[in-house]
Design a protein around this motif. Structure first.
Motif: not given
Length: 284
Positions: A184-207
């Motif tokens: 299910p991770f493709g749609p999850i990353v797409s939603q994170i990518e489109a959101a305005s919320v700030p993000v911290l990625s761990v070790d590498a941005p997923s995808s």
């Protein structure tokens, strides 16, 4: 999880927050490779006496401290931690526990829980002889119990949680990810990518590909998190990253660092993270 440290020839002589005017000329072409990072993890257990759960505990602690630095409590207490099925997801679970203790209100989205298997990343590496295993499902269950005892919810409605959170921790995939994203991770990353919320990625941005950065198309093609924590050294893809960048971890013994020609940055006091800048040419 902790993977490595900076190459000795690129050691950080003093602690400071680097500005546009003062940045170290550390080229990410010299960053540690995924293969060496995995081999170092294995050596930490075989030579250094570390257990995999100890390393995960230290990684999660570093992630939580990076959140504290980039998103203080005054900016909003709701933190959504998105966890993948492997060790990177375990780092996120540990971080969520610390965040709850700090006074945040973390919630966890864990759509594909860890199992007792060697490598749940996709696709598996061709040569896994130097790669340590993931933690067992029993350990992941214990991490869940610890969070439940702190009343940290495991949410199922990701879209709603994404709208309500003040900050997001991307702990889906780390240095061993090879792509492409599978459900299910493709749609999850797409939603994170489109959101305005700030993000911290761990070790590498997923995808992201660990060598070449963002995928050319599809989920993650435009994903640029506001912050990134490298465990414990930058990977090659960081030369494509633009944002606040941290290095986490301070525990390698001399025999390990000598073997890999590595040197820890001089973390001050009791700090577990060190912020370093990234400029447009991919230098620290």
């Amino acid at each position: 999880m902790f993977r490595s440290a900076l190459p000795r020839r690129f050691s950080l002589p003093t602690f400071r927050r680097y500005t546009q005017a003062t940045k170290m000329s550390l080229k990410y072409s010299q960053a540690i490779s995924a293969k060496d990072a995995a081999s170092l993890d294995k050596d930490l257990m075989e030579m250094g006496g570390w257990s995999l759960d100890q390393l995960m505990e230290l990684a999660g602690l570093s992630v939580s401290q990076a959140v504290w630095k980039v998103h203080p409590l005054s900016a909003g207490k709701n933190v959504l931690v998105v966890c993948g099925p492997g060790n990177n997801g375990g780092d996120g679970l540990v971080a969520a526990r610390h965040l709850a203790q700090y006074g945040y209100k973390p919630s966890v989205y864990y759509p594909k829980e860890g199992k007792n298997e060697l490598y749940q990343v996709n696709p598996p590496p061709k040569d896994s002889s130097n790669i340590p295993p993931n933690l067992t499902s029993d350990h992941f269950k214990r991490l869940k119990i610890q969070l439940q005892n702190l009343s940290v919810p495991f949410i199922t409605d990701f879209s709603t949680a994404l709208k309500e959170t003040h900050f997001l921790v991307d702990a889906i995939f780390g240095f061993s990810f090879g792509g492409p994203l599978r459900d299910p991770f493709g749609p999850i990353v797409s939603q994170i990518e489109a959101a305005s919320v700030p993000v911290l990625s761990v070790d590498a941005p997923s995808s992201w590909d660990i060598q070449s950065g963002t995928p050319k198309e599809g989920p993650g093609a435009k994903f640029m998190p506001q912050a990134l924590i490298s465990l414990t050294a930058p990977k090659p893809c960081v030369k494509f990253y633009q944002g606040r960048h941290f290095i986490g971890g301070r525990f390698l013994s001399r025999d390990i660092t000598d073997k890999y020609g590595l040197d820890l940055p001089p973390y001050p006091g009791i700090e577990q993270v060190l912020e370093v800048g990234v400029d447009a040419e991919g230098r620290l």
